[in-house]
Design a protein around this motif. Structure first.
Motif, mmCIF file in Angstrom:
data_model
loop_
_atom_site.group_PDB
_atom_site.id
_atom_site.type_symbol
_atom_site.label_atom_id
_atom_site.label_comp_id
_atom_site.label_asym_id
_atom_site.label_seq_id
_atom_site.Cartn_x
_atom_site.Cartn_y
_atom_site.Cartn_z
ATOM 1 N N MET A 150 -11.008 -21.380 -10.763
ATOM 2 C CA MET A 150 -11.098 -20.246 -9.834
ATOM 3 C C MET A 150 -12.173 -20.522 -8.786
ATOM 4 O O MET A 150 -13.145 -21.218 -9.048
ATOM 5 N N GLU A 151 -11.980 -19.927 -7.604
ATOM 6 C CA GLU A 151 -12.871 -20.119 -6.470
ATOM 7 C C GLU A 151 -13.877 -18.972 -6.377
ATOM 8 O O GLU A 151 -13.522 -17.802 -6.543
ATOM 9 N N LEU A 152 -15.144 -19.301 -6.098
ATOM 10 C CA LEU A 152 -16.180 -18.294 -5.887
ATOM 11 C C LEU A 152 -15.893 -17.532 -4.594
ATOM 12 O O LEU A 152 -15.709 -18.144 -3.542
ATOM 13 N N ILE A 153 -15.794 -16.190 -4.702
ATOM 14 C CA ILE A 153 -15.588 -15.406 -3.474
ATOM 15 C C ILE A 153 -16.772 -14.500 -3.168
ATOM 16 O O ILE A 153 -16.971 -14.132 -2.021
ATOM 17 N N VAL A 174 -21.261 -11.544 -9.418
ATOM 18 C CA VAL A 174 -20.537 -12.737 -9.000
ATOM 19 C C VAL A 174 -19.051 -12.518 -9.277
ATOM 20 O O VAL A 174 -18.687 -11.899 -10.271
ATOM 21 N N THR A 175 -18.200 -12.985 -8.350
ATOM 22 C CA THR A 175 -16.754 -12.839 -8.528
ATOM 23 C C THR A 175 -16.051 -14.145 -8.157
ATOM 24 O O THR A 175 -16.327 -14.731 -7.112
ATOM 25 N N TYR A 176 -15.138 -14.536 -9.033
ATOM 26 C CA TYR A 176 -14.266 -15.686 -8.825
ATOM 27 C C TYR A 176 -12.827 -15.192 -8.795
ATOM 28 O O TYR A 176 -12.518 -14.164 -9.375
ATOM 29 N N TRP A 177 -11.945 -15.962 -8.161
ATOM 30 C CA TRP A 177 -10.533 -15.594 -8.196
ATOM 31 C C TRP A 177 -9.641 -16.808 -8.018
ATOM 32 O O TRP A 177 -10.055 -17.838 -7.490
ATOM 33 N N ILE A 193 -3.331 -14.551 -9.024
ATOM 34 C CA ILE A 193 -3.198 -14.778 -10.461
ATOM 35 C C ILE A 193 -4.314 -14.123 -11.261
ATOM 36 O O ILE A 193 -4.057 -13.379 -12.198
ATOM 37 N N SER A 194 -5.586 -14.397 -10.899
ATOM 38 C CA SER A 194 -6.678 -13.875 -11.725
ATOM 39 C C SER A 194 -7.953 -13.645 -10.936
ATOM 40 O O SER A 194 -8.174 -14.246 -9.891
ATOM 41 N N THR A 195 -8.783 -12.754 -11.474
ATOM 42 C CA THR A 195 -10.096 -12.444 -10.920
ATOM 43 C C THR A 195 -11.081 -12.320 -12.069
ATOM 44 O O THR A 195 -10.780 -11.685 -13.081
ATOM 45 N N LEU A 196 -12.263 -12.909 -11.910
ATOM 46 C CA LEU A 196 -13.328 -12.843 -12.910
ATOM 47 C C LEU A 196 -14.594 -12.368 -12.225
ATOM 48 O O LEU A 196 -15.014 -12.949 -11.230
#
Length: 170
Positions: A34-37, A51-54, A58-61
């Protein structure tokens, strides 16, 4: 004299612990595919950092660390934030027109020593949200993960798990 030394030792450590709720090392640009946004230290120190990745469509963390101005985070305070986080998931679902087919307490999975409470929320469209929240006594840690399934395998698993659970209760 020993008590004074203890107090002098504990006070700086306690103050240092509170700074930890506001600080986080720069996260990597990529994590588990996942990419850091977003990486943000909030203007109000009691709000901490997030912090958020996506992974597109498909997905978000997301992960958050904060103290909300509390000197010590006890079980009562943690439960208040847990209940608010669960309500936040439900409010966002309502706003987005997502119908949930199930809410599952998966706390027994012991995700980590800090993340005490964990939940999974399953929609009728294959969207699954996971929420974990806990504390180290100084900071509250909240992790949220959303995933859009490419098939209905998650719903099939939920249906099968419900069926076998029902059979075990009989």
């Amino acid at each position: 004299m020993k008590k004074l030394l203890l107090v002098l030792f504990v006070i700086p450590n306690f103050l240092l612990a509170k700074e930890q709720c506001e600080d986080m090392k720069q996260p990597p640009q990529e994590f588990k595919g996942m990419e850091l946004i977003t990486f943000k230290k909030y203007d109000d120190p009691k709000m901490g950092v997030g912090v958020t990745y996506w992974k597109k469509s498909i997905s978000t963390l997301s992960g958050y660390k904060f103290d909300y101005g509390y000197e010590v985070i006890d079980e009562k305070i943690l439960i208040t934030f847990k209940d608010a986080a669960i309500n936040e998931v439900k409010v966002m679902d309502e706003r987005q027109g997502i119908n949930r087919k199930g809410e599952y307490n998966i706390s027994r999975e012991n995700i980590s020593p800090i993340l005490k409470y964990s939940y999974a929320f399953v929609s009728d469209k294959g969207l699954v949200d996971f929420l974990s929240i806990g504390t180290d006594g100084s900071c509250i840690y909240k992790v949220r993960y959303s995933e859009r399934s490419q098939s209905d395998s998650i719903q099939k698993f939920v249906d099968l798990a419900r069926a076998i659970e029902g059979k075990m209760k009989d």
